[in-house]
Each structure stands twice: as C-alpha cells, then as structure tokens.
Design a protein around this motif. Structure first.
Motif, PDB file in Angstrom:
ATOM      1  N   LYS A  81       0.835  -1.204   0.000  1.00  0.00           N
ATOM      2  CA  LYS A  81       0.000   0.000   0.000  1.00  0.00           C
ATOM      3  C   LYS A  81       0.872   1.257   0.000  1.00  0.00           C
ATOM      4  N   ALA A  82       1.957   1.217   0.818  1.00  0.00           N
ATOM      5  CA  ALA A  82       2.847   2.372   0.868  1.00  0.00           C
ATOM      6  C   ALA A  82       3.485   2.627  -0.501  1.00  0.00           C
ATOM      7  N   ASP A  85       0.869   4.159  -2.772  1.00  0.00           N
ATOM      8  CA  ASP A  85       0.648   5.576  -2.460  1.00  0.00           C
ATOM      9  C   ASP A  85       1.768   6.432  -3.024  1.00  0.00           C
ATOM     10  N   LYS A  86       3.027   5.943  -2.914  1.00  0.00           N
ATOM     11  CA  LYS A  86       4.172   6.684  -3.418  1.00  0.00           C
ATOM     12  C   LYS A  86       4.070   6.871  -4.937  1.00  0.00           C
ATOM     13  N   ALA A  88       1.326   6.815  -6.743  1.00  0.00           N
ATOM     14  CA  ALA A  88       0.219   7.718  -7.052  1.00  0.00           C
ATOM     15  C   ALA A  88       0.643   9.171  -6.865  1.00  0.00           C
ATOM     16  N   GLN A  89       1.412   9.438  -5.777  1.00  0.00           N
ATOM     17  CA  GLN A  89       1.875  10.793  -5.527  1.00  0.00           C
ATOM     18  C   GLN A  89       2.807  11.267  -6.634  1.00  0.00           C
TER      19      GLN A  89
END
Length: 339
Positions: A81-82, A85-86, A88-89
């Motif tokens: 998940k981390a 998220d990275k 996506a950012q």
C-alpha cells in the motif's frame, strides 16, 4: 477443523433427479453413484417429497492461516500500500508538471475524432445490390473493400446481422469559426439582394392579370321558372334552353327544381381600361310593333296551359306574349283568359 456438515438435498415439490443434478453441475448417473442414492437406481424418476438426496462430499474449507502468517501478510500488504501511495503521488506531481507546461504552449486546433467504423448491419430484405445502390457503389466495389471477401464466393448470400464494410467514411470537413460564418452569411445576403434588384430592374412592367370569370349560372330558388330567369337575364326561354348545360330542361321547360343550376351563357370578359366615347342613348325607347287588333289571333287559356306551352304551340316567344298581353308575371295566367 470441525467435520463438514452432511451435503444433502431435501426433495421438494416438483424436484426430480435431473433438476437436482443440473443445479449441482452433475449428471443423473453421477448422483446415482454417490453412496446413499442406490435406492433411486431402480427408478430414477421416482423420488418423494422429503427424501434426502446425497450430493457427495462438500468441498473442504480452506485452511486458516496461523497468527504469525497473518502478521506477515499484514506487513506485506502495508508495504504494498505504501508503494502504491508513493507511485500515485509521483504520478500526480508528473501530471501537474505536464499541465503547467501545456499551459505555456500555444493553443493548437483540436484534432478531429477518428471516424466511426463505416459498416452496414444487414436487415431483413437486404442484399449486396440494394446496399451498394444506397452507398452510390457497385457490387464489385463493395466486394473489393477489405472485410467483404467472404461474400465473393456467393454475393447473393448475406445473412441478417452480418456487417458489410462500406469503406472509409469521408473525413468531416473542418468547421469554420463563428466569426467567419457570420461574415460569409452577410456577404451572401448582400449578393442575393443585389441580384434580385438587378433582375427586377430588367423586367418590363406588366399589367396585372385579370381574374378568371366566375361561372355564370343561376341557382334555382322557390318560385323560379325558366321564363322568370330568362326575363332577368334578357333572354328568352328558347335562348336559355340552347345554352350548353340546359339540355335537361328541354323535355319539360316548366319543370325545374329548387337547387338546380341553370347555365346563363358566357360572362363577358373584363376589358382593359380604354378611353372610348360613351354610346349615345336614345331619348325614346322603341316600342314593340303590335299588329292591328283585327289581325291578332287569340288563345283561350285552358286547364294546364302555361305561357311556355302556348309559346311552343303558337311559335311566339314567351316575352312577346307577355308584352302583348301586359302580363307582369309570366308564370301566372288564369283559366278562361284570352291570350
């Protein structure tokens, strides 16, 4: 793990081995081979409401992971998940940069969307010939379009639902902007007005057409007779009967019906305005010549006589008889009267 529950089917109204087997993804023979179902082999079509049909061993439940495995799985999922998220950012930052760069670029004309596939869905009654005609093509041209090779063996055989390729559709014409369209419309309107004015100036002035004359007829009303109609129009009964359309009254001139249409002859056409001298009007109207009394023959009115009948018998017109006898109403003469 706890023992699995018995995998059975409780027979209900309308059930049979065939429908139960279908629901389970089995054949009837596979159901009969399951231990406990031997009783149905003698007559597979005979099962009773409330019977319990064995369906075989149920699938064993998936093994449950232990606590350590669950913790490890949670850590793996958290790391995934981390990472997501990275990514996506980073994607969002890249998109912002691209948008900023695009804002600084001059605006280009948007590209026209690619044309949709140009095909014809075959319907009932279609054939290659009619499809080709609608498209302004020949059958050979249709067959030469990629994708239509399957019809070359038998061009007369196409099926409802087939898709016949019609070739590349014409690319849409570029659309002019609103200002250019408005200017073009103004120019065309001005040109059209100039052309109309020039054409009107070259046309000779014509006299307006005279309206066609109305039909010259008389609608018979209560109390009308041919004699009275003739007097109003300056004609004798014989002249009225000679006008085309009045032949039906010749057999019995005294019998006309309310609503009949009596033709009065042609109406004089409207003449153009021409300055002509007015005709001279005599100061004295000529009087009809009357023979001396000694030479006048007479007729004694009998039952059923009319002036029209007397006119036919004596070959003297109704108008002359009425004038000679001072009769104001030619339809009214009395029995015993001398004419």
């Amino acid at each position: 793990q706890p023992a699995p529950a018995a995998n059975v089917h409780d027979v209900k109204e309308g059930d049979n081995l065939s429908t139960i087997a279908q629901k389970q993804g089995k054949t009837v023979d596979e159901l009969l081979a399951i231990p406990g179902n031997e009783k149905y082999k003698a007559d597979p079509n005979k099962i009773n409401v409330g019977d319990r049909v064995n369906l075989g061993e149920p699938a064993a439940p998936a093994p449950q992971p232990n606590a350590d495995a669950q913790a490890q799985q949670a850590q793996v999922e958290a790391a995934q998940k981390a990472e997501a998220d990275k990514q996506a950012q980073e994607a969002a930052q890249k998109q912002q940069q691209e948008q900023a760069a695009a804002a600084q670029q001059p605006q280009a004309t948007p590209e026209q969307p690619a044309p949709a596939a140009n095909v014809h869905d075959v319907k009932e009654g279609d054939n290659l010939s009619t499809i080709a005609q609608k498209q302004g093509k020949t059958v050979d041209e249709l067959l030469a379009i990629p994708g239509n090779e399957k019809y070359k063996a038998d061009p007369n055989k196409i099926n409802v639902g087939d898709k016949v390729n019609l070739g590349e559709p014409a690319a849409p014409a570029p659309q002019p902007n609103a200002d250019a369209q408005a200017q073009q419309a103004q120019v065309e309107a001005a040109q059209k007005q100039q052309q109309e004015q020039a054409a009107a100036a070259q046309q000779p002035q014509t006299t307006p057409e005279q309206p066609a004359p109305a039909a010259n007829i008389h609608d018979v009303k209560e109390g009308d007779t041919l004699s009275a109609i003739g007097q109003k129009t300056g004609k004798s009964v014989d002249e009225l009967l000679a006008i085309p359309g009045n032949e039906k009254f010749k057999d019995n001139p005294d019998k006309i019906n309310i609503g009949d249409k009596v033709s009065l002859g042609d109406i004089a056409q409207n003449q153009p305005d021409v300055q002509t001298p007015a005709p001279s009007i005599p100061t004295e109207m000529p009087q009809p010549e009357v023979a001396p009394a000694a030479e006048v023959a007479s007729h004694n009115v009998a039952e059923g006589d009319t002036l029209s009948k007397i006119s036919q018998d004596t070959n003297v017109s109704v108008d002359q008889l009425a004038a000679a006898n001072n009769i104001s109403n030619p339809d009214h003469i009395e029995v015993g009267q001398n004419i």
